[in-house]
Structures are given as structure tokens and as C-alpha cells.
Design a protein around this motif. Structure first.
Motif, PDB file in Angstrom:
ATOM      1  N   PRO A 175      11.511  -0.718   2.695  1.00 34.68           N
ATOM      2  CA  PRO A 175      10.228  -0.809   1.988  1.00 34.68           C
ATOM      3  C   PRO A 175       9.435   0.490   2.100  1.00 34.68           C
ATOM      4  O   PRO A 175       9.683   1.306   2.982  1.00 34.68           O
ATOM      5  N   GLU A 176       8.466   0.629   1.211  1.00 35.52           N
ATOM      6  CA  GLU A 176       7.568   1.775   1.238  1.00 35.52           C
ATOM      7  C   GLU A 176       6.120   1.371   1.485  1.00 35.52           C
ATOM      8  O   GLU A 176       5.370   2.100   2.135  1.00 35.52           O
ATOM      9  N   THR A 177       5.739   0.205   0.971  1.00 33.93           N
ATOM     10  CA  THR A 177       4.344  -0.240   1.057  1.00 33.93           C
ATOM     11  C   THR A 177       4.274  -1.584   1.758  1.00 33.93           C
ATOM     12  O   THR A 177       4.958  -2.532   1.364  1.00 33.93           O
ATOM     13  N   ALA A 178       3.433  -1.677   2.775  1.00 28.91           N
ATOM     14  CA  ALA A 178       3.329  -2.889   3.576  1.00 28.91           C
ATOM     15  C   ALA A 178       1.939  -3.480   3.493  1.00 28.91           C
ATOM     16  O   ALA A 178       0.936  -2.753   3.492  1.00 28.91           O
ATOM     17  N   ALA A 179       1.887  -4.805   3.455  1.00 30.78           N
ATOM     18  CA  ALA A 179       0.618  -5.527   3.528  1.00 30.78           C
ATOM     19  C   ALA A 179       0.611  -6.350   4.804  1.00 30.78           C
ATOM     20  O   ALA A 179       1.599  -6.994   5.148  1.00 30.78           O
ATOM     21  N   ILE A 180      -0.505  -6.301   5.507  1.00 25.37           N
ATOM     22  CA  ILE A 180      -0.692  -7.130   6.693  1.00 25.37           C
ATOM     23  C   ILE A 180      -1.838  -8.081   6.398  1.00 25.37           C
ATOM     24  O   ILE A 180      -2.937  -7.659   6.028  1.00 25.37           O
ATOM     25  N   VAL A 181      -1.573  -9.374   6.541  1.00 23.81           N
ATOM     26  CA  VAL A 181      -2.584 -10.391   6.285  1.00 23.81           C
ATOM     27  C   VAL A 181      -3.134 -10.859   7.633  1.00 23.81           C
ATOM     28  O   VAL A 181      -2.439 -11.513   8.404  1.00 23.81           O
ATOM     29  N   GLY A 182      -4.381 -10.473   7.915  1.00 18.71           N
ATOM     30  CA  GLY A 182      -5.004 -10.860   9.174  1.00 18.71           C
ATOM     31  C   GLY A 182      -5.308  -9.655  10.044  1.00 18.71           C
ATOM     32  O   GLY A 182      -4.415  -8.852  10.345  1.00 18.71           O
ATOM     33  N   GLY A 196       3.683   4.149  12.181  1.00 22.48           N
ATOM     34  CA  GLY A 196       4.642   4.914  12.972  1.00 22.48           C
ATOM     35  C   GLY A 196       6.027   4.943  12.369  1.00 22.48           C
ATOM     36  O   GLY A 196       6.803   5.879  12.628  1.00 22.48           O
ATOM     37  N   ARG A 197       6.342   3.932  11.560  1.00 19.25           N
ATOM     38  CA  ARG A 197       7.646   3.896  10.878  1.00 19.25           C
ATOM     39  C   ARG A 197       7.570   4.483   9.475  1.00 19.25           C
ATOM     40  O   ARG A 197       8.543   4.396   8.717  1.00 19.25           O
ATOM     41  N   GLY A 198       6.427   5.073   9.115  1.00 21.95           N
ATOM     42  CA  GLY A 198       6.337   5.809   7.863  1.00 21.95           C
ATOM     43  C   GLY A 198       5.923   5.012   6.648  1.00 21.95           C
ATOM     44  O   GLY A 198       6.017   5.523   5.517  1.00 21.95           O
ATOM     45  N   LEU A 199       5.411   3.790   6.813  1.00 26.32           N
ATOM     46  CA  LEU A 199       5.034   2.985   5.667  1.00 26.32           C
ATOM     47  C   LEU A 199       3.576   3.227   5.269  1.00 26.32           C
ATOM     48  O   LEU A 199       2.758   3.630   6.086  1.00 26.32           O
ATOM     49  N   ASP A 200       3.296   2.985   4.002  1.00 26.03           N
ATOM     50  CA  ASP A 200       1.931   2.966   3.493  1.00 26.03           C
ATOM     51  C   ASP A 200       1.382   1.576   3.783  1.00 26.03           C
ATOM     52  O   ASP A 200       1.848   0.581   3.213  1.00 26.03           O
ATOM     53  N   VAL A 201       0.384   1.467   4.666  1.00 28.55           N
ATOM     54  CA  VAL A 201      -0.032   0.177   5.215  1.00 28.55           C
ATOM     55  C   VAL A 201      -1.402  -0.223   4.688  1.00 28.55           C
ATOM     56  O   VAL A 201      -2.353   0.566   4.703  1.00 28.55           O
TER      57      VAL A 201
END
Length: 480
Positions: A175-182, A196-201
Motif C-alpha cells: 500500500p501507499e496510503t493508510a487510514a487510521i480510524v481512532g 516509519g514504513r514509508g506510508l502516507d498516513v
């Protein structure tokens, strides 16, 4: 040996109890049933494994099955306890092979822990969408966010791992783009891990500030830190749903112009946990705060010879004196150990809890204890007075000194300290232990102000930030 001590659950509370009982009563039979294959692992270390700070999953294990066996404990993995008969003092167990057996007990400990709550978000069957409340989930996330050709399967180096799940996630495009809910513990720690793993968060939180239980001062500084490190933080942004058929494609959330959708190819839902109490359904057991199993000061439930400890059980709050539910590691280990001593013949209280917690967000540290929210304090019968100060973490002339925000809450009528939080980049979190000790001792704000805390330029200014905050709060109490 006709009165075995039977434990359901082989993690923090369960194995602490089993081990303590065996040490104190070496002739007593101790049987531990665990429905899965994982035992005694460090749940709180999972984000750091995913980030890559911990090289091997085996580093997160406290005890191996062979070490449990060496302690004389009859550990049975792949055995799910599906029923309890408190009248007959028996449990019904189903094995992984599909067999059913009955096990008698003299004392029974329910240490079934908790599970991730997903709210309205069902991550099952949707590739790239996860909760983080098991080692198998951590291994799968670690595999999913790696480039397929770069993934090292040796990182998940424990035989209990769901290898099929890991291999499946490792084969998918990274993946490239991550969503965190909460924006609680899991959300904050995973934001750091994924950057730290290079994702767009992108981090979504439904209320106005992150780490809601820590108070506004902590939430604001943590949000600033995350933003500076590249995380897009959205507060007051409830998530409406996960978008996608087979694989996660987006996050639908309440934006400024109505419902918006952010395209993502990875999502972690961290909106809380709930206690696993279903095992005792139909027994008439009393449930308490948070829907957890109600226990007394020794971990005893309302059922004869049945105890509960860990994330599935309540405890007494040190500030309010009322039952509370605080699913954290020390609470589980301490309560399990006490129950083990009690059933071995040495009655031992499980201890009160003060809601003490700490969290790290990149270079920012935060801690909290007691009652911080004014509404919660008033509901508990207090008249809260709160002050927040900013003070240096070390002598100003010493390298590394950094601003530390301390919030203290006291009861107006008695002057008793009832809560506090700390945030800053320089050893802020560990200072919360001073406040936790003060709360456990029922200290007043003037007594906290007079504490003889250590001073040396590399460690603290003459007036430690806690003392500064106590001095200011004491003045506010005097003004009233």
C-alpha cells in the motif's frame, strides 16, 4: 488432586495466576486452556514490531509452551472452553479436533481478555483492512505493507503464526496510503509505525482532540507532533464507513462539505476494545463497568469458586472507590498473580487501579492518571479545579531542556489530587508515576507541592514541572 485450579486464557492474567499458584502450592494441579495457539505475548509491542524496531516476532513472547510445561502447568492449546456449570464446578471444552470434554475445577479463573471493537466498521473479508489485537493481525499487517519481493518471512518466526494469512497478505501489492480510524493508543502508535514504513498516513478521530482520555493539552501537542512528522490529522471527523468490495479502496468520513471519501489502500480500525465475557453467559454472573465481569478486591466473581482477571474483569478505582474497567497490561499481570496466590491459600488483593497510562508519539511522550475530564470528576462526586502549566524538563541552561505541559486536577472541597496528565518530548511520560503514587496515597495538592523530588540539571530544574503545577493549582484552590 481432586480440586484442580483451572484457568481459561493463557496470556498475561492467566499465566501469571497459573505460575503463582504452582509456586505457592506445588502439589496442586493447574490446568490452563487456551483456544488459540498464542500464549504470553506483549500486545503493547505490536506497533513497534510493525514499524520494524523489533526485528523478530519471537522477541514479543514472554513464555514459550515448553517453559510453561517446565513450571508444571498443564497447558492445553487449541482447547476452547465453551461453557461453565457453576453448580457442578465443571467446564465444557471443545478441542481443535472437534472433540468435547468436561473438566472439573476446585477454583476457576476466567482470563479471556478482550477483543478489538470495530463499531460500525466490519473489516472481515476486506483485504487491507485490519484491527490490531492479536499477534496474527500484527504479522499480517507487517506482511501486507511490505513490497512482496522484499518481505522477510523470518520476521514472523513463531510456529503459532497463521502462516497462510501472512503469506496471502505478503503476496499483495504494497500500500501507499493508510487510514487510521481512532486517535487513541493504537491509532497514535500505528501512525508513527506506518510513517516509519514509508506510508502516507491519515488519522481520523471523531472528537475534538486526540487521546481523549488524556485531556486537551496532551491532545493538542500530540496532534502538532504528528502533523510535523507528516501525518494528516482530522479531528471532529467521524468515519462513516470503509469503502471497497474485496480490497479497501477508501474511507468515507464527515468532512467540512458533508461526507467525503479519501482513497486509501490500507486501513487500521482502532476504536477500542470490549471484554470477552460470553463464556459466562447463562450462569447469572454479575457484570459491571464496561460490560466486564464484576469482581471484588480478591478477583472473586458473584459465582462460587470463580475468579476473573485481566481485560475481561473490573477493578476498584483508587480515586473514586467505585468499580472501573481499565484493560492494560500491568492490571492484568498484577491481578492474575494475586488470584494465583489466593487460590493457593494466601489471600491477596488484586489492587486498585488509577487509570495510569502512557503513550509515545514520535518524539512526544504523554502520560495520564486519575480523573482529568471535569464532567467525569463531577459525576464521581468531586468539585474539580484544574490548572495546566508549562515548565522546563531540565535546568534551562542544560542541553536537552524542553517544555513540559502538566495538567493537575484537584477536588475543591478537600484539596485532594484526583488526576493529572503530562506531555513533552523529554522524559515526560515517566513523570506520571509520581502523580500515580500521589493519587494512590490520597495526597492533597499542598502535600504534592512539598514533595522532595530530586534535582540535578541533567534531570530536572530545581522546581520539577510537577511541583510547579502543584504550586499553581494550590494557589487556585486558595483563591477559591
Amino acid at each position: 488432586m481432586s480440586d484442580p485450579f483451572v484457568v481459561v486464557g493463557a496470556d498475561a492474567a492467566g499465566l501469571s495466576a497459573a505460575s503463582k499458584c504452582r509456586r505457592e502450592a506445588p502439589d496442586r494441579e493447574v490446568v490452563v486452556f487456551e483456544k488459540g495457539r498464542w500464549i504470553s505475548y506483549a500486545y503493547c509491542g505490536m506497533p513497534y514490531f510493525i514499524e520494524g524496531l523489533i526485528e523478530r516476532m519471537s522477541n514479543l513472547l514472554s513464555l514459550s509452551p515448553s517453559e510453561v510445561d517446565e513450571r508444571g502447568i498443564d497447558l492445553r492449546r487449541g482447547h476452547e472452553v465453551v461453557g461453565v456449570d457453576p453448580d457442578a464446578n465443571t467446564v465444557t471444552v471443545e478441542t481443535a479436533a472437534g472433540d468435547t470434554l468436561e473438566q472439573s475445577y476446585g477454583d476457576l479463573l476466567v482470563a479471556t481478555g478482550g477483543r478489538a471493537s470495530t463499531g460500525a466498521f466490519d473489516v472481515r473479508g476486506l483485504d487491507g483492512a485490519f484491527t490490531l489485537h492479536s499477534m496474527d493481525a500484527a504479522a499480517a499487517i507487517d506482511a501486507y505493507i511490505a513490497e512482496p519481493e522484499a518481505y522477510d518471512p523470518a520476521r514472523a518466526d513463531v510456529s503459532a503464526v497463521d502462516r497462510e494469512r501472512v503469506d496471502r497478505n505478503a503476496s499483495m501489492p504494497a500500500p501507499e496510503t493508510a487510514a487510521i480510524v481512532g486517535g487513541g493508543y493504537v491509532g497514535i502508535e500505528m501512525a508513527e509505525a506506518l510513517v516509519g514504513r514509508g506510508l502516507d498516513v491519515h488519522l481520523f478521530h471523531r472528537s475534538g482532540h486526540l487521546l481523549s482520555d488524556f485531556g486537551e493539552a496532551v491532545g493538542e501537542r500530540v496532534e502538532t507532533e504528528l502533523t510535523e512528522k507528516g501525518v494528516t490529522v482530522r479531528t471532529d471527523a467521524p468515519v462513516d464507513g470503509l469503502v471497497g468490495d474485496d480490497r479497501i479502496e477508501g474511507i468515507a468520513f464527515d468532512g467540512a462539505d458533508g461526507v467525503e471519501t479519501l482513497p486509501v489502500d490500507f486501513a487500521v480500525v482502532g476504536v477500542g476494545i470490549q471484554p470477552n465475557t460470553e463464556l459466562l453467559n447463562g450462569t447469572g454472573v454479575d457484570l459491571g463497568a464496561g460490560g466486564a465481569i464484576r469482581t471484588d478486591e480478591y478477583g472473586r466473581t458473584s459465582l462460587p469458586d470463580v475468579y476473573a482477571a485481566g481485560d475481561c474483569a473490573t477493578a476498584i478505582h483508587a480515586v473514586t472507590g467505585e468499580e472501573a474497567w481499565m484493560p492494560l497490561g500491568l492490571t492484568a499481570n498484577r491481578a492474575g498473580r494475586a488470584v494465583g496466590a489466593t487460590v493457593a491459600g494466601d489471600p491477596s488483593p488484586v489492587g486498585e487501579i488509577a487509570s495510569t497510562a502512557a503513550v509515545k508519539a514520535f518524539d512526544m511522550e504523554a502520560g495520564r492518571v486519575g480523573l482529568i475530564d471535569a464532567a467525569a470528576a463531577r459525576e464521581a462526586g468531586f468539585d474539580p479545579v484544574r490548572e495546566t502549566v508549562t515548565a522546563g524538563s531540565r535546568s534551562g541552561y542544560y542541553p536537552g531542556a524542553a517544555p513540559t505541559d502538566v495538567t493537575l486536577v484537584a477536588d475543591r472541597d478537600t484539596g485532594r489530587l484526583i488526576g493529572g496528565s503530562i506531555v513533552g518530548p523529554d522524559r515526560a511520560a515517566i513523570r506520571i508515576d509520581t502523580l500515580a503514587t500521589a493519587l494512590e496515597a490520597d495526597m492533597t495538592v499542598p502535600e504534592v507541592e512539598r514533595l522532595d523530588l530530586a534535582y540535578a540539571p541533567p534531570f530536572s530544574p530545581v522546581w520539577d514541572p510537577i511541583l510547579v503545577a502543584a504550586k499553581v493549582l494550590n494557589g487556585a484552590l486558595d483563591d477559591d
